[in-house]
Design an enzyme around this catalytic site. Sequence first.
Site, short mmCIF file in Angstrom:
data_model
loop_
_atom_site.label_atom_id
_atom_site.label_comp_id
_atom_site.label_asym_id
_atom_site.label_seq_id
_atom_site.Cartn_x
_atom_site.Cartn_y
_atom_site.Cartn_z
N TYR A 230 1.07 20.21 49.49
CA TYR A 230 1.56 20.56 50.82
C TYR A 230 0.70 19.92 51.93
O TYR A 230 1.09 19.90 53.08
CB TYR A 230 1.60 22.08 51.03
CG TYR A 230 2.60 22.81 50.14
CD1 TYR A 230 3.57 22.12 49.41
CD2 TYR A 230 2.58 24.19 50.03
CE1 TYR A 230 4.47 22.78 48.61
CE2 TYR A 230 3.48 24.86 49.22
CZ TYR A 230 4.42 24.15 48.50
OH TYR A 230 5.32 24.81 47.70
N ASP B 154 2.81 29.10 44.82
CA ASP B 154 3.89 29.49 45.73
C ASP B 154 5.12 29.88 44.92
O ASP B 154 5.70 30.95 45.08
CB ASP B 154 4.20 28.26 46.63
CG ASP B 154 5.16 28.58 47.75
OD1 ASP B 154 5.48 29.76 47.95
OD2 ASP B 154 5.60 27.62 48.42
N ASP C 76 5.49 24.93 33.51
CA ASP C 76 6.85 25.16 33.01
C ASP C 76 6.86 26.32 32.01
O ASP C 76 7.75 27.19 32.04
CB ASP C 76 7.47 23.89 32.41
CG ASP C 76 6.46 23.01 31.70
OD1 ASP C 76 5.26 23.37 31.69
OD2 ASP C 76 6.85 21.97 31.15
N ASP D 234 6.52 33.88 43.95
CA ASP D 234 7.85 34.32 44.38
C ASP D 234 8.69 34.75 43.19
O ASP D 234 9.42 35.73 43.24
CB ASP D 234 8.58 33.19 45.14
CG ASP D 234 8.45 33.37 46.64
OD1 ASP D 234 7.44 33.95 47.08
OD2 ASP D 234 9.37 32.94 47.36
N LYS E 252 -0.49 21.45 35.29
CA LYS E 252 0.46 20.53 34.63
C LYS E 252 -0.39 19.37 34.12
O LYS E 252 -0.17 18.20 34.44
CB LYS E 252 1.53 20.08 35.64
CG LYS E 252 2.69 19.31 35.06
CD LYS E 252 3.61 20.15 34.20
CE LYS E 252 4.68 19.26 33.56
NZ LYS E 252 5.45 19.95 32.51
#
Length: 353
Positions: A141, A244, A220, A248, A188
């Site tokens: 980000y 993030d 994943d 959620d 990852k």
Amino acid sequence: MKATIAVLPGDGIGPEVVGQATDLLALIARKYNHEFTFVEGLIGGLAIDQTGDPLPAETVAVCERADAILLGAVGGPKWSDPTASVQPERGLLELRQHFGLFANLRPVKTYPALVEHAPLRAELLQDVDILFVRELVSGIYFGARQEQGDGDESHDTMRYNRAEVEQVANVAFRAAQGRRKRLCSVDKANVLASMRLWRRTVVEVHEEYEDVALEHLLVDAATMHLLTRPGSFDVIVAGNMFGDILSDEASVLAGSLGMLPSASLRADRFGLYEPVHGSAPDIAGKGMANPIGMFLSAAMLLRYSLQLETEASAIESAIDAALAAGLRTADIAGAGEEAVSTAEFAAAVKRHL
Ligand code: NAD
């Protein structure tokens, strides 16, 4: 103790839940002999209306003089034109960046009284009590990006350096030490170089916390494990984007967005505390907002910024007791259950306190 708390109510249901939270903190102060001073500041849409700036300099000054910040929510349809020169949400991003709040803590817990109405089978939700620690000011980000307007190509860059990973990993390991001593690091590392650095660094930091059991999951796989074995997690640490998305995803475990608190911290005790939900314009002004996420954020403020663990636990227990007594705001009321207002729920929490 004496403490100054900057209070930024913001927009929509923000002022409704923040008002109840400052009342609750004032009650804590009376009960436990503390002196809390609340100083209000403008942020978000209301700040744009009054000053043209979603984070006026005066608000930053109020926060700089405080021991912690308590924030409601920002934004709403009135300010949602994407072509407008300023957006309310920018006020919040600037606030996090200004204070270097690099660790975002989001606890997700299921309540026995609510599992019946949850979207997952009740037996999967027994004893779910997860603390997400998300890196908040680096990663994809904030990496170099190329916008091509309406062109055919653009890119974002995921980058981390060792120091950035170390500081958030330290927060996560320390949190695990105070809980059930298990940390799951999500990355990852099989594909991304920045995530190999992430994993290597977390393994190195682990050497200082040998009492904590460390597990690594690829992001994943983590999305699946969160739904198939949510009760097995204690603390989960992840980079900005993965944290993030996963936090959620996990929010559905708690039954309503209105239940979830958050803290954004830096290395000292200063922090920003806000519910995970937004300004909920669809219910603003109706007195029906669930104040639990806000109340739990106030409890986190007591715990992390003021180191008042007994007082923080007292708020959490009072919320448990109000739920166990059957009180429900509309978002968590099941079929046939009568909903109470924000004020009625808050009054019950204060009574139990
Ligand atoms: P939202 O979280 O405001 O609302 C989503 C849904 O959850 C709505 O149906 C709402 O009624 C419900 N809800 C949220 N909080 C609740 C509570 N405490 N009690 C009961 N129900 C609750 O998300 P949204 O609708 O996508 O966004 C609305 C505005 O809020 C937008 O302008 C958005 O940019 C902003 N927003 C701000 C923040 C923040 O300030 N941190 C976070 C997310 C969204």
